[in-house]
Design a protein around this motif. Structure first.
Motif, PDB file in Angstrom:
ATOM      1  N   UNK A  71       0.831  -1.195   0.000  1.00  0.00           N
ATOM      2  CA  UNK A  71       0.000   0.000   0.000  1.00  0.00           C
ATOM      3  C   UNK A  71       0.874   1.256   0.000  1.00  0.00           C
ATOM      4  N   UNK A  72       0.382   2.293  -0.654  1.00  0.00           N
ATOM      5  CA  UNK A  72       1.059   3.599  -0.692  1.00  0.00           C
ATOM      6  C   UNK A  72       2.501   3.484  -1.196  1.00  0.00           C
ATOM      7  N   UNK A  73       2.710   2.670  -2.223  1.00  0.00           N
ATOM      8  CA  UNK A  73       4.079   2.367  -2.652  1.00  0.00           C
ATOM      9  C   UNK A  73       4.477   2.984  -3.982  1.00  0.00           C
ATOM     10  N   UNK A  74       3.511   3.523  -4.764  1.00  0.00           N
ATOM     11  CA  UNK A  74       3.857   4.051  -6.084  1.00  0.00           C
ATOM     12  C   UNK A  74       3.267   5.455  -6.258  1.00  0.00           C
ATOM     13  N   UNK A  75       3.752   6.127  -7.301  1.00  0.00           N
ATOM     14  CA  UNK A  75       3.320   7.501  -7.574  1.00  0.00           C
ATOM     15  C   UNK A  75       2.065   7.565  -8.431  1.00  0.00           C
ATOM     16  N   UNK A  76       1.832   6.551  -9.241  1.00  0.00           N
ATOM     17  CA  UNK A  76       0.669   6.572 -10.131  1.00  0.00           C
ATOM     18  C   UNK A  76       0.298   5.145 -10.519  1.00  0.00           C
ATOM     19  N   UNK A  77      -0.931   5.008 -11.002  1.00  0.00           N
ATOM     20  CA  UNK A  77      -1.431   3.727 -11.518  1.00  0.00           C
ATOM     21  C   UNK A  77      -2.250   4.014 -12.773  1.00  0.00           C
ATOM     22  N   UNK A  78      -2.092   3.165 -13.793  1.00  0.00           N
ATOM     23  CA  UNK A  78      -3.028   3.171 -14.913  1.00  0.00           C
ATOM     24  C   UNK A  78      -3.719   1.812 -14.965  1.00  0.00           C
ATOM     25  N   UNK A  79      -4.980   1.836 -15.320  1.00  0.00           N
ATOM     26  CA  UNK A  79      -5.768   0.602 -15.418  1.00  0.00           C
ATOM     27  C   UNK A  79      -6.717   0.798 -16.597  1.00  0.00           C
ATOM     28  N   UNK A  80      -6.326   0.250 -17.741  1.00  0.00           N
ATOM     29  CA  UNK A  80      -6.993   0.537 -19.013  1.00  0.00           C
ATOM     30  C   UNK A  80      -7.777  -0.687 -19.480  1.00  0.00           C
ATOM     31  N   UNK A  81      -9.090  -0.514 -19.634  1.00  0.00           N
ATOM     32  CA  UNK A  81      -9.950  -1.573 -20.188  1.00  0.00           C
ATOM     33  C   UNK A  81      -9.848  -2.865 -19.380  1.00  0.00           C
ATOM     34  N   UNK A  82      -9.993  -2.732 -18.063  1.00  0.00           N
ATOM     35  CA  UNK A  82      -9.887  -3.886 -17.165  1.00  0.00           C
ATOM     36  C   UNK A  82     -11.149  -4.057 -16.323  1.00  0.00           C
ATOM     37  N   UNK A  83     -11.537  -2.999 -15.591  1.00  0.00           N
ATOM     38  CA  UNK A  83     -12.602  -3.197 -14.602  1.00  0.00           C
ATOM     39  C   UNK A  83     -13.946  -3.522 -15.249  1.00  0.00           C
ATOM     40  N   UNK A  84     -14.111  -3.196 -16.534  1.00  0.00           N
ATOM     41  CA  UNK A  84     -15.376  -3.555 -17.193  1.00  0.00           C
ATOM     42  C   UNK A  84     -15.522  -5.058 -17.399  1.00  0.00           C
ATOM     43  N   UNK A  85     -14.453  -5.819 -17.136  1.00  0.00           N
ATOM     44  CA  UNK A  85     -14.528  -7.281 -17.233  1.00  0.00           C
ATOM     45  C   UNK A  85     -14.976  -7.935 -15.922  1.00  0.00           C
ATOM     46  N   UNK A  86     -15.129  -7.142 -14.854  1.00  0.00           N
ATOM     47  CA  UNK A  86     -15.624  -7.677 -13.587  1.00  0.00           C
ATOM     48  C   UNK A  86     -17.144  -7.645 -13.604  1.00  0.00           C
ATOM     49  N   UNK A  87     -17.768  -8.735 -13.188  1.00  0.00           N
ATOM     50  CA  UNK A  87     -19.180  -8.964 -13.527  1.00  0.00           C
ATOM     51  C   UNK A  87     -20.193  -8.491 -12.484  1.00  0.00           C
ATOM     52  N   UNK A  88     -19.734  -7.871 -11.391  1.00  0.00           N
ATOM     53  CA  UNK A  88     -20.669  -7.249 -10.450  1.00  0.00           C
ATOM     54  C   UNK A  88     -20.155  -5.862 -10.099  1.00  0.00           C
ATOM     55  N   UNK A  89     -21.076  -4.984  -9.710  1.00  0.00           N
ATOM     56  CA  UNK A  89     -20.653  -3.630  -9.349  1.00  0.00           C
ATOM     57  C   UNK A  89     -19.769  -3.645  -8.113  1.00  0.00           C
ATOM     58  N   UNK A  90     -20.070  -4.518  -7.181  1.00  0.00           N
ATOM     59  CA  UNK A  90     -19.245  -4.622  -5.975  1.00  0.00           C
ATOM     60  C   UNK A  90     -17.800  -4.955  -6.330  1.00  0.00           C
ATOM     61  N   UNK A  91     -17.605  -5.890  -7.249  1.00  0.00           N
ATOM     62  CA  UNK A  91     -16.241  -6.277  -7.632  1.00  0.00           C
ATOM     63  C   UNK A  91     -15.541  -5.150  -8.395  1.00  0.00           C
ATOM     64  N   UNK A  92     -16.293  -4.408  -9.200  1.00  0.00           N
ATOM     65  CA  UNK A  92     -15.679  -3.284  -9.902  1.00  0.00           C
ATOM     66  C   UNK A  92     -15.228  -2.212  -8.914  1.00  0.00           C
ATOM     67  N   UNK A  93     -16.041  -1.950  -7.910  1.00  0.00           N
ATOM     68  CA  UNK A  93     -15.656  -0.973  -6.894  1.00  0.00           C
ATOM     69  C   UNK A  93     -14.492  -1.478  -6.046  1.00  0.00           C
TER      70      UNK A  93
END
Length: 221
Positions: A101-123
Motif C-alpha cells: 500500500x502507498x508504494x507508487x506515484x501513479x497507476x493506470x488501469x486501461x480496459x480492465x474493470x469492465x470485465x468484472x461482472x458485479x458492481x461490488x467487484x468493480x468498486x
C-alpha cells in the motif's frame, strides 16, 4: 438452475478467453491512446507506477524515464509483455494485487474493470488501485462506454450494459474460432460513482475512444 459465481463466470468469459486469444489480441494492440500517453509523459522523471491489466505491455515504454511495473491476469499476455517489451510484469488478479500500500506515484488501469461482472467487484478493484498510490498519487482508469452510437458497435443509452462481445480468430485452413468476452458497459457518470463509492476523489474525467475515463486519488492522500 444455479447461477455460476462471479469468479467462475469471469474465469469462463474473461480469463480463459484472453489466454486463448493472447497472440491474436496482442497483434492488434500497438498504438498507445493519446490521453494515456499524455498522463504518462506528465509524470516526473524517476516516478514509479503500475499498469494493472497491462496486456502485452504497450504502455510500459511510453515514458522511458519512469519505472512501471506491469501485471495481468492472463499468463499468456504476461509472457508476451515480457518478451516484446522486456517489462517487469507479473501474473496478478486486479482484486488481489501483490504490491504494498502507498508504494507508487501513479497507476493506470486501461480496459480492465469492465470485465468484472458485479458492481461490488468493480468498486473493489478501484479500491485496490487507490490503495497502491502514495500521498498525492493519481490513478487513471478507463472502461468501455455504453454510449457508442457513432462507433461500429452501435451501442447507445438503450442497450444492455452487461453483454458478451465476440472475438473471432481466423486461421488459414482452419474454421473460425469465436470467443465470448464479458463486458459491463459504463453509462455516463457511472465510473465517477464507482470511484466515489470506492473512497476516491475525482480529479478529472472524460470520454475518449468509446471509453469513459477518470483520474482520481484517495481521500487519504
Amino acid at each position: 438452475m444455479e447461477q455460476p459465481s462471479a469468479e467462475a463466470y469471469e474465469a469462463t468469459h474473461v480469463h480463459s478467453v484472453y489466454n486463448a486469444i493472447a497472440p491474436h489480441f496482442s497483434s492488434t494492440r500497438h498504438k498507445p491512446w493519446p490521453l494515456i500517453s499524455s498522463f504518462l509523459t506528465a509524470q516526473p522523471p524517476g516516478a514509479t507506477g503500475l499498469d494493472v491489466g497491462c496486456g502485452n505491455g504497450k504502455y510500459l515504454p511510453v515514458n522511458p524515464t519512469l519505472h512501471i511495473f506491469g501485471s495481468d491476469r492472463s499468463e499468456n499476455l504476461v509472457q508476451l509483455a515480457r518478451a516484446e517489451r522486456n517489462g517487469e510484469v507479473v501474473v496478478a488478479d486486479a482484486l488481489s494485487l501483490p504490491y504494498r500500500e502507498c508504494s507508487v506515484d501513479f497507476v493506470i488501469c486501461v480496459a480492465v474493470i469492465h470485465h468484472l461482472s458485479t458492481r461490488e467487484r468493480r468498486q473493489e478493484a478501484i479500491q485496490a488501485l487507490l490503495r497502491c498510490v502514495r500521498a498525492g498519487g493519481k490513478v487513471l482508469v478507463y472502461a468501455w462506454a455504453l454510449e457508442q452510437g457513432t462507433s461500429r458497435r452501435g451501442w447507445d443509452e438503450g442497450s444492455e450494459q452487461d453483454t458478451l462481445v465476440p472475438w473471432v480468430m481466423r486461421s488459414k485452413g482452419k474454421p473460425d474460432a469465436t470467443y465470448q468476452r464479458y463486458y459491463h458497459l459504463y453509462r455516463e457518470g457511472e465510473l465517477e460513482e464507482d470511484v466515489v463509492a470506492a473512497g476516491g476523489i475525482i480529479l478529472e474525467s472524460g470520454y475518449e475512444k468509446d471509453n469513459w475515463w477518470v483520474v482520481c486519488s484517495s481521500k487519504e492522500t
